[in-house]
Design a protein around this motif. Structure first.
Motif, mmCIF file in Angstrom:
data_model
loop_
_atom_site.group_PDB
_atom_site.id
_atom_site.type_symbol
_atom_site.label_atom_id
_atom_site.label_comp_id
_atom_site.label_asym_id
_atom_site.label_seq_id
_atom_site.Cartn_x
_atom_site.Cartn_y
_atom_site.Cartn_z
ATOM 1 N N GLY A 97 11.850 46.350 44.870
ATOM 2 C CA GLY A 97 12.110 46.602 43.455
ATOM 3 C C GLY A 97 11.662 45.481 42.543
ATOM 4 N N ALA A 98 11.056 44.448 43.102
ATOM 5 C CA ALA A 98 10.633 43.284 42.316
ATOM 6 C C ALA A 98 9.127 43.330 42.066
ATOM 7 C CB ALA A 98 10.994 41.998 43.047
ATOM 8 N N THR A 99 8.728 44.053 41.023
ATOM 9 C CA THR A 99 7.314 44.100 40.666
ATOM 10 C C THR A 99 7.092 43.346 39.370
ATOM 11 O OG1 THR A 99 7.597 46.175 39.483
ATOM 12 C CG2 THR A 99 6.931 46.332 41.792
ATOM 13 N N ASP A 100 5.916 42.787 39.211
ATOM 14 C CA ASP A 100 5.547 42.054 38.006
ATOM 15 C C ASP A 100 5.366 43.062 36.872
ATOM 16 O OD1 ASP A 100 4.200 40.729 35.950
ATOM 17 O OD2 ASP A 100 3.136 39.436 37.338
ATOM 18 N N SER A 101 6.129 42.918 35.824
ATOM 19 C CA SER A 101 6.079 43.877 34.714
ATOM 20 C C SER A 101 4.715 43.917 34.035
ATOM 21 C CB SER A 101 7.168 43.563 33.696
ATOM 22 O OG SER A 101 6.971 42.274 33.138
ATOM 23 N N GLY A 102 3.910 42.881 34.204
ATOM 24 C CA GLY A 102 2.574 42.862 33.621
ATOM 25 C C GLY A 102 1.635 43.901 34.214
ATOM 26 N N TRP A 103 1.973 44.424 35.369
ATOM 27 C CA TRP A 103 1.138 45.430 36.024
ATOM 28 C C TRP A 103 1.535 46.845 35.640
ATOM 29 C CZ3 TRP A 103 -3.225 43.953 38.258
ATOM 30 C CH2 TRP A 103 -3.332 42.637 38.674
ATOM 31 N N TRP A 104 2.618 46.990 34.900
ATOM 32 C CA TRP A 104 3.118 48.310 34.516
ATOM 33 C C TRP A 104 2.920 48.515 33.020
ATOM 34 C CZ3 TRP A 104 4.478 51.436 38.419
ATOM 35 C CH2 TRP A 104 4.739 50.834 39.648
ATOM 36 N N ALA A 105 2.315 49.631 32.657
ATOM 37 C CA ALA A 105 2.115 49.939 31.238
ATOM 38 C C ALA A 105 3.358 50.596 30.663
ATOM 39 C CB ALA A 105 0.904 50.856 31.061
ATOM 40 N N GLY A 106 4.191 51.123 31.526
ATOM 41 C CA GLY A 106 5.403 51.785 31.063
ATOM 42 C C GLY A 106 5.283 53.289 31.164
ATOM 43 N N GLU A 107 6.137 53.965 30.432
ATOM 44 C CA GLU A 107 6.203 55.424 30.471
ATOM 45 C C GLU A 107 5.225 56.040 29.475
ATOM 46 O OE1 GLU A 107 8.190 57.688 32.213
ATOM 47 O OE2 GLU A 107 8.992 56.072 33.435
ATOM 48 N N SER A 108 4.589 57.116 29.911
ATOM 49 C CA SER A 108 3.820 57.959 29.007
ATOM 50 C C SER A 108 4.541 59.302 28.970
ATOM 51 C CB SER A 108 2.384 58.136 29.522
ATOM 52 O OG SER A 108 2.372 58.971 30.669
#
Length: 77
Positions: free
Chosen positions: A40-51
């Motif tokens: 569950g520990a992913t770098d938030s910089g790799w996620w654009a979020g919800e579309s």
């Protein structure tokens, strides 16, 4: 955890899906596999979020996966 750290840990099927569907929203089974290997520990910089269609990876992650798919040296980010 960065994409280059979790990439070799996810199932080959998930890596194949990410390559074949690069840039598309992620289905629950793909997210679940990534979260399982990262704890569950992913770098938030790799996620654009919800579309509107679901969670997506960032442009940087999409570019990284494209480089891997093309047998190029991906940038570390």
């Amino acid at each position: 955890m960065n994409i280059f750290e979790w990439w070799p840990l996810v199932d080959a099927e998930i890596r194949g899906w990410l390559i074949a569907h690069n840039g598309e929203p992620l289905p629950p089974h793909v997210i679940a596999d990534i979260m399982a290997v990262t704890g569950g520990a992913t770098d938030s910089g790799w996620w654009a979020g919800e579309s509107a269609d679901g969670p997506q990876l960032s442009d940087e992650a999409v570019d990284w996966i494209e480089a891997v798919a093309n047998d190029e040296e991906p940038t570390a980010g």
